[in-house]
Structure formats: structure tokens, C-alpha cells
Design a protein around this motif. Structure first.
Motif, PDB file in Angstrom:
ATOM      1  N   HIS A  46       0.816  -1.214   0.000  1.00 16.63           N
ATOM      2  CA  HIS A  46       0.000   0.000   0.000  1.00 16.63           C
ATOM      3  C   HIS A  46       0.856   1.273   0.000  1.00 16.63           C
ATOM      4  O   HIS A  46       0.389   2.331  -0.386  1.00 16.63           O
ATOM      5  N   ASN A  47       2.103   1.134   0.455  1.00 15.00           N
ATOM      6  CA  ASN A  47       3.023   2.276   0.529  1.00 15.00           C
ATOM      7  C   ASN A  47       2.455   3.404   1.416  1.00 15.00           C
ATOM      8  O   ASN A  47       2.668   4.581   1.156  1.00 15.00           O
ATOM      9  N   PHE A 186      -6.563  -2.632  -7.240  1.00 17.43           N
ATOM     10  CA  PHE A 186      -6.394  -1.408  -6.467  1.00 17.43           C
ATOM     11  C   PHE A 186      -6.397  -1.722  -4.974  1.00 17.43           C
ATOM     12  O   PHE A 186      -6.904  -2.750  -4.540  1.00 17.43           O
ATOM     13  N   HIS A 187      -5.785  -0.812  -4.206  1.00 13.78           N
ATOM     14  CA  HIS A 187      -5.728  -0.933  -2.756  1.00 13.78           C
ATOM     15  C   HIS A 187      -6.196   0.373  -2.141  1.00 13.78           C
ATOM     16  O   HIS A 187      -6.078   1.436  -2.756  1.00 13.78           O
ATOM     17  N   THR A 188      -6.694   0.307  -0.925  1.00 13.23           N
ATOM     18  CA  THR A 188      -7.349   1.475  -0.334  1.00 13.23           C
ATOM     19  C   THR A 188      -6.872   1.771   1.084  1.00 13.23           C
ATOM     20  O   THR A 188      -6.264   0.935   1.749  1.00 13.23           O
ATOM     21  N   PHE A 189      -7.193   2.979   1.512  1.00 10.56           N
ATOM     22  CA  PHE A 189      -6.993   3.410   2.897  1.00 10.56           C
ATOM     23  C   PHE A 189      -8.358   3.802   3.443  1.00 10.56           C
ATOM     24  O   PHE A 189      -9.033   4.672   2.886  1.00 10.56           O
ATOM     25  N   VAL A 190      -8.798   3.153   4.513  1.00  9.63           N
ATOM     26  CA  VAL A 190     -10.099   3.443   5.124  1.00  9.63           C
ATOM     27  C   VAL A 190      -9.907   4.494   6.215  1.00  9.63           C
ATOM     28  O   VAL A 190      -9.069   4.331   7.098  1.00  9.63           O
ATOM     29  N   PHE A 191     -10.679   5.566   6.128  1.00  6.23           N
ATOM     30  CA  PHE A 191     -10.489   6.647   7.088  1.00  6.23           C
ATOM     31  C   PHE A 191     -11.726   6.953   7.934  1.00  6.23           C
ATOM     32  O   PHE A 191     -11.672   7.776   8.847  1.00  6.23           O
ATOM     33  N   ASP A 192     -12.832   6.269   7.667  1.00  3.45           N
ATOM     34  CA  ASP A 192     -14.023   6.502   8.484  1.00  3.45           C
ATOM     35  C   ASP A 192     -15.003   5.349   8.301  1.00  3.45           C
ATOM     36  O   ASP A 192     -14.897   4.561   7.355  1.00  3.45           O
ATOM     37  N   GLY A 193     -15.954   5.258   9.203  1.00  5.89           N
ATOM     38  CA  GLY A 193     -16.963   4.208   9.134  1.00  5.89           C
ATOM     39  C   GLY A 193     -17.503   3.896  10.515  1.00  5.89           C
ATOM     40  O   GLY A 193     -17.055   4.467  11.522  1.00  5.89           O
ATOM     41  N   PHE A 225       2.770   0.598 -10.924  1.00 10.14           N
ATOM     42  CA  PHE A 225       1.647   0.991 -10.090  1.00 10.14           C
ATOM     43  C   PHE A 225       1.627   2.509  -9.907  1.00 10.14           C
ATOM     44  O   PHE A 225       2.663   3.164  -9.929  1.00 10.14           O
ATOM     45  N   TYR A 226       0.415   3.031  -9.725  1.00 12.90           N
ATOM     46  CA  TYR A 226       0.253   4.428  -9.332  1.00 12.90           C
ATOM     47  C   TYR A 226      -0.026   4.471  -7.837  1.00 12.90           C
ATOM     48  O   TYR A 226      -0.788   3.653  -7.314  1.00 12.90           O
ATOM     49  N   TYR A 227       0.596   5.436  -7.153  1.00 14.85           N
ATOM     50  CA  TYR A 227       0.383   5.605  -5.726  1.00 14.85           C
ATOM     51  C   TYR A 227      -0.080   7.024  -5.435  1.00 14.85           C
ATOM     52  O   TYR A 227       0.360   7.970  -6.094  1.00 14.85           O
ATOM     53  N   CYS A 228      -0.945   7.156  -4.448  1.00 17.49           N
ATOM     54  CA  CYS A 228      -1.358   8.468  -3.983  1.00 17.49           C
ATOM     55  C   CYS A 228      -0.669   8.725  -2.643  1.00 17.49           C
ATOM     56  O   CYS A 228      -0.820   7.941  -1.703  1.00 17.49           O
ATOM     57  N   ASP A 229       0.091   9.783  -2.580  1.00 18.53           N
ATOM     58  CA  ASP A 229       0.837  10.117  -1.372  1.00 18.53           C
ATOM     59  C   ASP A 229      -0.115  10.725  -0.336  1.00 18.53           C
ATOM     60  O   ASP A 229      -0.635  11.821  -0.521  1.00 18.53           O
ATOM     61  N   LEU A 230      -0.342   9.985   0.745  1.00 22.71           N
ATOM     62  CA  LEU A 230      -1.165  10.491   1.842  1.00 22.71           C
ATOM     63  C   LEU A 230      -0.288  10.838   3.026  1.00 22.71           C
ATOM     64  O   LEU A 230       0.643  10.093   3.359  1.00 22.71           O
TER      65      LEU A 230
END
Length: 235
Positions: A46-47, A186-193, A225-230
Motif C-alpha cells: 500500500h506504501n 487497487f488498494h485502499t486506505f479506510v479513514f471513516d466508518g 503501479f500508481y500511488y497516492c501520497d497520503l
């Protein structure tokens, strides 16, 4: 309830598996276990920066346990030894059940079960064989919030990275791409729920492309792969 730990990827499947376990109230998840790259201090594949991982655990109210992998390519022999030692340590803490968010990859499920059985542990898969389209829509309907942080450039374009998981995202996926990204699309980051006390604060950075080794001569694995820097939104 029986004591168990959850293999926490930081993504939607792990989060929904935790939700299912908590709803069924037969197991008590008292630890989140995540493998991280010791050099980059980020979640494997996930980086994702470990700081955001720690914030997830805090907002979930569950202890986080990190398994550090050495920098560079790790052979399966070395990986299996590291994991066996780590899980044996967890067993010594009283854990006998390991929970995974896998949905339909038979080989991966069999591998996990066999490795755990070697040391007297049991694997549990609360999402196993659920319809992935129905699962992702249920995930959204339950109020979970997630953002894509890694996409396979072989099957998805750059604009799919850094997007919020919602019905529009699901509807826009190309034919052949699993709605839950179960094939690694694709892979994800969960931030709420519903399992979070409050949302995890993050700052969305740039989307960048990363190329790994081109694979073997038959090109049997993906390498771009494409990554989104969080980054953490906590000051």
C-alpha cells in the motif's frame, strides 16, 4: 468470546472483515497485525505511512502490532520464517485465531491456512465467497469511507488513484476489474466508518508512478503501479 487478531492492511476488506466480526460477536479482535517495510516505514504494497496506520488503530481503539520486513526483495523462505516467528510470538500471547479479509483467492486462502496449521493456529475469513459487487455496495451503504492509494497501472489509469470509493467509482471500473480489487487491481486506505470513533485526518498529496523490476522473462507479474501520497492531517 474467543481472542483473535486481525491481519490489518489499512484497506476496505480488512475494515469490513473487522465490522463483520464485531457484529457477529463470537470473536474478540484485540490486536491489528500489519507487515511494514523497515526502510520506508510504510505498509507493504500500500506504501502507506505508518503514522496513518497508527492513527487508524487509535480511532478503532485496538492495539497495533507491526511485523517489520527487511528492505528490498524478500524471498519467500525469509518471509515465511519472519511470519512464523511473529505468529508464534502471538500464539505465546494467547492468540489461536487469525482473521483475514480475503474474498475468493483459493490459493492464498490455502497458503494462509497451511502456514497457520503448522503452528497450531486457525484462520478465519468472514468475507469468504461473498459477491464482491454486493460487498462493496454494502461497504459504502454502511457508511465506510475509503480512498484508493495504489492502483495497478496495467488495468487502471492514473485518474483512478486518489479517488474516494463510492458508487460512481464502482460504476466507472472497466470490465474485468473486480469491484473490490480482489485481484490486486487497487488498494485502499479506510479513514471513516461505523467501527471508527472519529474519522482519520489525512492530507492528499500527489499521485506518482512507481516501476518495480520488470518481472521474469515471461512477464508473469505486474510491475507498474500508481500511488497516492497520503500524509497525516494531525498537527
Amino acid at each position: 468470546m474467543k481472542k483473535a487478531y486481525l491481519n490489518w492492511s489499512s484497506g476496505k476488506d480488512a475494515a469490513f472483515a473487522l465490522y463483520k466480526i464485531q457484529q457477529e460477536a463470537e470473536l474478540s479482535i484485540t490486536k491489528l497485525v500489519t507487515t511494514v517495510n523497515s526502510e520506508s516505514n510504510s505498509v507493504s504494497m500500500h506504501n502507506l505511512d505508518v503514522q496513518l496506520l497508527k492513527q487508524q488503530a487509535e480511532h478503532l481503539g485496538i492495539e497495533l502490532h507491526l511485523i517489520k520486513l527487511p528492505a528490498g526483495d524478500v524471498s519467500m523462505v525469509d518471509y515465511n520464517k519472519i511470519m512464523k516467528d511473529a505468529v508464534t510470538s502471538l500464539k505465546n500471547e494467547g492468540f489461536r485465531i487469525s482473521v483475514f479479509g480475503d474474498i475468493f483467492l483459493e490459493d492464498l486462502k490455502r497458503y494462509r491456512e497451511e502456514k497457520l496449521q503448522e503452528i497450531g493456529m486457525k484462520a478465519v475469513f468472514p468475507l469468504w465467497k461473498l459477491d464482491t459487487k454486493e460487498l462493496i455496495l454494502d461497504f459504502i451503504a454502511k457508511g465506510f469511507k475509503a480512498i484508493t492509494i495504489c492502483v495497478n497501472a496495467k488495468v487502471l489509469s492514473k485518474d483512478f488513484c486518489g479517488r474516494i470509493i463510492d458508487k460512481d467509482f464502482v460504476d466507472s471500473l472497466p470490465d474485468g476489474v473486480d469491484p473490490c480489487g480482489e485481484n490486486g487491481e487497487f488498494h485502499t486506505f479506510v479513514f471513516d466508518g461505523p467501527i471508527f470513533s472519529t474519522p482519520v485526518s489525512y492530507i492528499k498529496g500527489e499521485v506518482y508512478k512507481k516501476i518495480y523490476s520488470e518481472g521474469n522473462e515471461n512477464n508473469t507479474w505486474d510491475s507498474k503501479f500508481y500511488y497516492c501520497d497520503l500524509q497525516s492531517g494531525m498537527k
